[in-house]
Write an enzyme that holds these catalytic residues in place. Structure first.
Site, PDB file in Angstrom:
ATOM      1  N   HIS A 184      -0.959   1.742   9.035  1.00 29.69           N
ATOM      2  CA  HIS A 184      -1.034   0.925   7.822  1.00 29.69           C
ATOM      3  C   HIS A 184      -1.793   1.629   6.684  1.00 29.69           C
ATOM      4  O   HIS A 184      -1.229   1.817   5.596  1.00 29.69           O
ATOM      5  CB  HIS A 184      -1.627  -0.450   8.160  1.00 29.69           C
ATOM      6  CG  HIS A 184      -1.975  -1.265   6.966  1.00 29.69           C
ATOM      7  ND1 HIS A 184      -1.032  -1.723   6.071  1.00 29.69           N
ATOM      8  CD2 HIS A 184      -3.171  -1.677   6.482  1.00 29.69           C
ATOM      9  CE1 HIS A 184      -1.639  -2.402   5.104  1.00 29.69           C
ATOM     10  NE2 HIS A 184      -2.940  -2.379   5.329  1.00 29.69           N
ATOM     11  N   GLU A 208     -14.086  -4.330   6.397  1.00 30.61           N
ATOM     12  CA  GLU A 208     -13.859  -5.659   6.948  1.00 30.61           C
ATOM     13  C   GLU A 208     -13.616  -5.614   8.459  1.00 30.61           C
ATOM     14  O   GLU A 208     -14.160  -6.413   9.206  1.00 30.61           O
ATOM     15  CB  GLU A 208     -12.675  -6.312   6.244  1.00 30.61           C
ATOM     16  CG  GLU A 208     -12.688  -7.821   6.399  1.00 30.61           C
ATOM     17  CD  GLU A 208     -11.408  -8.458   5.888  1.00 30.61           C
ATOM     18  OE1 GLU A 208     -10.580  -7.747   5.276  1.00 30.61           O
ATOM     19  OE2 GLU A 208     -11.245  -9.663   6.107  1.00 30.61           O
ATOM     20  N   ASP A 209     -12.797  -4.650   8.874  1.00 37.50           N
ATOM     21  CA  ASP A 209     -12.377  -4.635  10.281  1.00 37.50           C
ATOM     22  C   ASP A 209     -13.330  -3.869  11.196  1.00 37.50           C
ATOM     23  O   ASP A 209     -13.324  -4.082  12.406  1.00 37.50           O
ATOM     24  CB  ASP A 209     -10.971  -4.011  10.406  1.00 37.50           C
ATOM     25  CG  ASP A 209      -9.923  -4.865   9.706  1.00 37.50           C
ATOM     26  OD1 ASP A 209     -10.286  -5.984   9.272  1.00 37.50           O
ATOM     27  OD2 ASP A 209      -8.767  -4.419   9.584  1.00 37.50           O
ATOM     28  N   ASP A 234      -1.390  -2.127  -0.638  1.00 40.28           N
ATOM     29  CA  ASP A 234      -1.706  -2.755   0.648  1.00 40.28           C
ATOM     30  C   ASP A 234      -0.712  -3.896   0.909  1.00 40.28           C
ATOM     31  O   ASP A 234      -0.090  -3.987   1.964  1.00 40.28           O
ATOM     32  CB  ASP A 234      -3.152  -3.276   0.588  1.00 40.28           C
ATOM     33  CG  ASP A 234      -3.538  -4.067   1.820  1.00 40.28           C
ATOM     34  OD1 ASP A 234      -3.186  -3.638   2.943  1.00 40.28           O
ATOM     35  OD2 ASP A 234      -4.200  -5.117   1.665  1.00 40.28           O
ATOM     36  N   ASP A 247      23.611  -8.810 -17.477  1.00 40.62           N
ATOM     37  CA  ASP A 247      22.883  -7.595 -17.120  1.00 40.62           C
ATOM     38  C   ASP A 247      22.865  -7.381 -15.610  1.00 40.62           C
ATOM     39  O   ASP A 247      22.007  -6.730 -15.070  1.00 40.62           O
ATOM     40  CB  ASP A 247      21.463  -7.603 -17.693  1.00 40.62           C
ATOM     41  CG  ASP A 247      20.767  -8.920 -17.467  1.00 40.62           C
ATOM     42  OD1 ASP A 247      21.377  -9.794 -16.817  1.00 40.62           O
ATOM     43  OD2 ASP A 247      19.628  -9.077 -17.927  1.00 40.62           O
TER      44      ASP A 247
HETATM   45 MN    MN Z   1      -4.635  -3.508   4.527  1.00 38.51          MN
END
Ligand code: MN
Length: 739
Positions: free
Chosen positions: A53, A81-82, A146, A267
């Site tokens: 990721h 955070e993780d 992200d 268009d």
């Molecule tokens: Mn992320």
């Protein structure tokens, strides 16, 4: 797991290395290694190692062309955070610097937004995001990348509700943000991916319809493209032509949300022509219009008038020989970069760098949003303002019959009425939005159904000019007044001009007013004062535009009279003789005044302002006491001239050149230090100048100061000025003023 290898990012590193020393490869590698260690043993719901990721996010950042710190932050964006044990703010700052930490921290603080449940929460999240972004715009760019990867891999999420809520959030918050930041490519992908989860059936329907229609018209469009390319080759160097099909989501929106039949979407298919210079854009436009017939009203010049997100291009819609319409977009390579990458295209490697107007403008927009939010308690209001600042271009509303009307954001129901038809606007007496009667200054929202209530013998109100926001409506209202209400316009205009004239603080006789207005009218290219009044009356010209000219012309009119009055040299032997004798002399009754062309009528000087020769004056016909003379800037005169009851009694007056021998009373207030000899000093000075003193009184001293009131005989303003200047040189004198 041993020491992580760079195999997963070797392509990225090769690419970055090819830019020479533009990127700090060692720093990027270090960020990557830290991310690998921090996320070790973590997996995504799809089962892939978590590190895939951050790598994907970093890849998007690289594609956008952002700097080393942004790439590092992308690798590390989930670590705080993780993995709080492995990675701390202190560590990030120490190892990668303040900027990387701030970006990671900013991205971390933008929490998951539970949009479906409560609007307050959505607002709270937007607020957080804006606050984080306002410090460094790279925060939002990393966050958008992200989100892009999370959307691309949303199928890996097991929980369908979760999928849906992320898709809603993307559609409502992230795609609009990308749009507002001009990041078109990212925005389109976010929208299409969201739609896929929000309405999979609709998504498929649109895709199928596109395929079918494109299949039918492909040959025609390919032919048209070839024709254009051949024509361009003759004279344009280095152009690129690409074709594109409108994004699934934008077609979806037109079809399902605005109810447009698929066939009417012009268009749907577009050719994009990219050239080197702005000049070539217009040359190419001309060529296109030569080759194909254009659809009126579809030409848009976003080069001269860029969209709020800085998008620039020329748009036109033309029809191929077989009757298939298609859009042509013409832009330069520079504009193209801006259109695709928006704020990121203008990135210049350092957040602290000032002077990039594009980035500054984006930051200013965010700062404004935060500011407006601080003054807003109501979350609905905030959300509305957020949406408005993002979609600041146009709204779509409906007539009761279901026709779509496009209005600019902020337009009122009056604008809507005029957008339908001039007559609908002119006869409007009220409006209903979604069946409910609303005030006529109500601003409708996209999707509203608006019904205009009309009455046949009705006309617009002048107040509407302050209510409408579109120039079309304003013009139509003005036209109506111009046509229908000439005499009323003239009255309105006259009053507006009189008000402006009054602000000059001088009184004018009707004749002078006429002279001034006519001169001003001529100066703005009109023949008569009436024309000027009429134009101002129907709103064709703001009165402020003539303010300066009014001032100039009135000054000119006044000055020409003063000049005439001052031309005579004041050297009459008799006057000198009088002064030498120091004999007080009273003011003559009609002392040298010409009133409205006639000398010798009974005049007296108003007590309120005691004019002197050289002062601009005006006469007032009293009831039984002849003409009383005021200074033009005397408040009584200024007010009196405006008073309709005194109409005709104010006359122009000026000083008669022939009667310079008179003396005029002037009372001076002299403030002195309360010293013995102060009064003597003053009288000596006056005696030296041979000024006749008509009366003199002193007030009791206060705070060591004394006020002396002296009435002297004065020849004219010049004489008066000499007296005052001389008195001011007396040691004990503090100030000299005229009563
Ligand atoms: Mn992320």
């Amino acid at each position: 797991m041993g020491e992580p290898s760079f195999a997963l990012i070797s392509d990225m590193l090769d690419l970055l290395s090819s830019f020479g020393d533009r990127y700090d490869i060692e720093k990027i590698k270090k960020a990557y290694l830290l991310a690998c260690r921090a996320h070790e043993g973590q997996f995504r719901q799809s089962g892939e190692p978590y590190i895939t990721h951050p790598i994907a996010v970093a890849q998007s950042i690289v594609e956008l062309g952002l700097d080393t710190d942004s790439i590092c932050a992308a690798f590390l964006h989930d670590t705080l955070e993780d993995c709080p044990e492995a990675v701390t703010p202190a560590l990030l700052t120490e190892e990668f610097g303040e900027d990387v930490f701030l970006i990671v921290d900013g991205v971390t603080k933008i929490l998951q937004i539970e949009v479906e449940n409560r609007e307050e929460q959505q607002v709270e999240s937007i607020r957080k995001m804006m606050l984080a972004t306002s410090k460094d715009i790279r925060v939002i760019i990393v966050k958008l990348c992200d989100r892009l990867h999370n959307m691309r891999t949303l199928g890996g999420k097991k929980n369908e509700d979760k999928q849906r809520s992320i898709a809603v959030e993307t559609m409502r918050v992230y795609a609009p943000l990308a749009h507002r930041l001009g990041m078109q490519r990212l925005k389109l992908e976010l929208e299409n991916l969201s739609l896929l989860y929000l309405d999979p059936i609709g998504y498929e329907e649109v895709t199928k319809a596109v395929d079918a229609r494109f299949g039918r018209s492909r040959d025609v469009l390919v032919g048209a493209r070839k024709k254009i390319e051949e024509k361009l080759k003759e004279s344009v160097v280095g152009f690129t032509v690409t074709d594109r099909i409108k994004s699934v989501y934008s077609l979806y929106r037109k079809i399902y949300e605005l109810g447009k039949p698929f066939e009417e979407i012009f268009d749907f298919y577009a050719l994009r022509i990219i050239v080197n210079t702005v000049e070539e854009c217009y040359t190419v436009l001309g060529m296109i219009h030569e080759l194909f017939s254009s659809i009126p009203g579809r030409f848009k010049d976003y080069i001269n008038r860029p969209k709020p997100n800085m998008y620039r291009s020329l748009h036109t819609t033309v029809v191929s020989r077989d009757g298939i319409p298609f859009e042509v977009q013409i832009r330069t390579y520079e504009m193209h970069k801006t259109a695709e990458f928006g704020v990121a295209a203008h990135w210049r490697y350092k957040s602290g760098e000032k002077g990039n107007p594009y980035v500054d403008a984006q930051l200013a927009w965010i700062a404004r949003l935060i500011e407006s939010e601080e003054n807003m308690d109501d979350p609905d209001e905030y959300l509305h303002s957020f949406k408005k600042s993002i979609f600041g271009e146009e709204i779509f509303v409906f007539t009761p019959k279901g026709d779509i009307i496009t209005l600019s954001q902020g337009a009122t129901v009056i604008d809507f009425a005029y957008a339908i038809h001039t007559e609908v606007g002119n006869k409007m007496v009220g409006a209903k939005i979604n069946g409910v009667i609303v005030p006529i200054d109500r601003v409708p929202q996209t999707g509203d159904v608006i019904e205009i209530l009309t009455q046949s013998n009705h006309g617009p109100s002048r107040d509407w000019l302050n209510v409408v926001t579109t120039s079309e409506a304003r013009n139509k209202i003005r036209q109506w007044f111009k046509r229908e209400k000439k005499s009323e316009n003239i009255e309105v205009g006259k009053e507006a001009v009189a008000r402006e004239l009054r602000r000059l603080g001088r009184a004018f006789t009707p004749e002078e007013t006429e002279e001034i207005i006519l001169a001003v009218a001529r100066r703005v290219g009109m023949q008569t004062a009436e024309d000027l009044y009429n134009t101002i009356g129907y709103g064709g010209m703001p009165v402020s535009r003539i303010a300066v000219k009014l001032r100039d012309e009135s000054a000119r009119v006044l000055k020409s009279q003063q000049d005439a009055a001052l031309q005579t040299e004041q050297t009459d032997a008799a006057v000198l003789a009088d002064f030498q004798e120091n004999k007080p002399k009273r003011i003559k009754n009609n002392g040298g005044i010409v009133v409205d062309g006639a000398t010798g009528c009974l005049v007296k000087f108003a007590k309120c302002c005691t004019p002197l020769p050289g002062d601009a004056i005006i006469g007032f016909v009293t009831k039984g006491f002849g003409v009383s003379i005021h200074k033009r800037n005397c408040p009584n005169a200024v007010k009196g001239v405006e008073n309709p009851e005194q109409k005709g009694r104010w006359l122009s007056a000026f000083w008669d050149n022939q009667s310079a021998s008179s003396l005029y009373e002037v009372t001076l207030s002299v403030l002195t230090q309360d010293k013995i000899g102060a009064l003597a000093g003053i009288t000596t000075a006056l005696a030296e100048m041979k000024v006749s003193v008509l009366s003199l009184s002193t007030a009791p001293p206060k705070d060591d100061k004394a006020l002396i009131s002296i009435t002297v005989g004065c020849r004219d303003v010049a004489h008066y000025n000499t007296i005052v200047s001389r008195l001011r040189t007396v040691k004990t004198v503090i100030s000299v003023t005229r009563n």
